[in-house]
Design a protein around this motif. Sequence first.
Motif: not given
Ligand SMILES: Cc1cc2nc3c(=O)[nH]c(=O)nc-3n(C[C@H](O)[C@H](O)[C@H](O)COP(=O)(O)OP(=O)(O)OC[C@H]3O[C@@H](n4cnc5c(N)ncnc54)[C@H](O)[C@@H]3O)c2cc1C
Length: 481
Positions: A72, A74-78, A137-138, A143, A147, A149, A153, A208
């Motif tokens: 799975p 989302g935006a790949g910011t993990g 911060s992202s 997404t 958040n 998954a 925070g 989710v």
């Molecule tokens: C500049 C920067 C700042 C950041 N600041 C913070 C911060 O302040 N706090 C913080 O907690 N994190 C922060 N992060 C990390 C990241 O943004 C978080 O972990 C965010 O929740 C990931 O969301 P995403 O949509 O990019 O998920 P993704 O990176 O795409 O996926 C993250 C995980 O969730 C799973 N996933 C995604 N969508 C689903 C779904 N719908 N159902 C089931 N599983 C799913 C994926 O398989 C993966 O394991 C930051 C990252 C960057 C690059």
Amino acid sequence: MTTIISALLIKSFQQIIGENNVLIDLPDRIVYECDAETVDQGIPDLVLLPGSTAEVAQVVRLASQHQLKIIPRGAGTGLSGGATPYLGGICLALTRMKKIMEINPQLNMVHVETGITNVEVSKACLRYGLQFPCDPSSQLASTIGGNIAENAGGAHTLKCGTTGAHVNGIVMVNAIGDIVTLGQKFNNPLDLDFLHLVIGSEGTLGIVCEAYLNITAIPQSIETAVVYFDSLEQAAYVVSDIIAHGIIPGALELIDDVTIKATEASFNLGLNTEAEAMLLIELDGSCNRVFTEKTQITEILTQHTIISMQWAKTASDRQNLWKARKSAFASLGRLASHGYVLDGVIPRSKLAIAISLIRQIANKHDLKVANVYHAGDGNLHPCLLFNKSNPNVLNRVLIAAREILLVCLDLGGTLSGEHGIGLEKLWEMNDAFTSDTIDFMQTIKNVFDPRDLFNPGKVLPNPKLCGESRIDNLARFKLSC
Ligand SMILES: Cc1cc2nc3c(=O)[nH]c(=O)nc-3n(C[C@H](O)[C@H](O)[C@H](O)COP(=O)(O)OP(=O)(O)OC[C@H]3O[C@@H](n4cnc5c(N)ncnc54)[C@H](O)[C@@H]3O)c2cc1C
């Protein structure tokens, strides 16, 4: 690791979600080879972009019948490699699913599809004086699904908790493609709490697709201050002292001199680039309460050695301070081509010692480190700066990163505050937990996903780490094996 997916099966996926939403060509798939942890990579065999919960269910059912792995996304910011398809498989990206189905100000509830970004939820609720209080911060990009998954925070986690504290229910697709609802529309559920088992499970238990989120009133009063110090440790003592006085600010964020200089050079915000540390303090709540706490904090700071303190006078002053904090990681891009961001947690009282040990580790491995901390909750984000094309540097980064995480454990802390385990901290899971505990977690995973189709090879270091072909392509295990 490549799985051959037959033309017939691809056609079936196209029939479910539309031809344009199935990415087959290599240049399209490469975009999904990693998240923001760029050390580890793997190109997915197929990328699917479903448009609704029903489509996700059909896709999972079909993939499950053919035993295809699903990662799975989302935006790949993990920042822990959670969405990185290092074993190949299908990347299931939910970014087309961004509908807001209902905003209910009476129930303080919003019902959304989980591909929506965090910030879009708060924007939509603004007209009712409400917001989604968890603010990574992202948040402009990440997404709600990501958040949930990661149990993400944010700067305001100190007071408002992580994402999980604001999720009342989810609609999830399970490993056989059934649509199940865990929790409920509003209020915390009183049934067996499987909801909070899924929150933070990093895409290993289900997809989710929708969430019922609790939204809260925008605070009546907000005051934000910036305090500069000539040492990070001094700032750490202030953080402990504020909390010791029984004050829980909305946010207590700390950044070091390396980060201050990079941020100022990038954005020209008027930061003090001579200072060794900058502490951002935010108070929120009723006018009376904020006034009292502001007076108390001003008094506390007179008992410490500081360079200066300034309360934001205007909304634009406040926005600038938050821009400095939220753009901190982006600014570091001007110092090095790569950054490896850690996410250890320590007891807040150990902040000063942790800061000193992290510097020692970085010096020992001849690495530059920038420090950005959610200091109020002891959540540390040291960022090791490096250039990946330099042949030996990656080894040093990975070893230093491991040593920093072990320091967090030794100080009584944990491996992750908000970025999750993903594949980044697989190795250290064995340091943090007994094998019985890890086996127990694996048993739970097996109940949800007996054929290990959802995000395989993440979070749980099982089977054994070294000598297993599935992890051969992970840089960190090449070091240890
Ligand atoms: C500049 C920067 C700042 C950041 N600041 C913070 C911060 O302040 N706090 C913080 O907690 N994190 C922060 N992060 C990390 C990241 O943004 C978080 O972990 C965010 O929740 C990931 O969301 P995403 O949509 O990019 O998920 P993704 O990176 O795409 O996926 C993250 C995980 O969730 C799973 N996933 C995604 N969508 C689903 C779904 N719908 N159902 C089931 N599983 C799913 C994926 O398989 C993966 O394991 C930051 C990252 C960057 C690059």
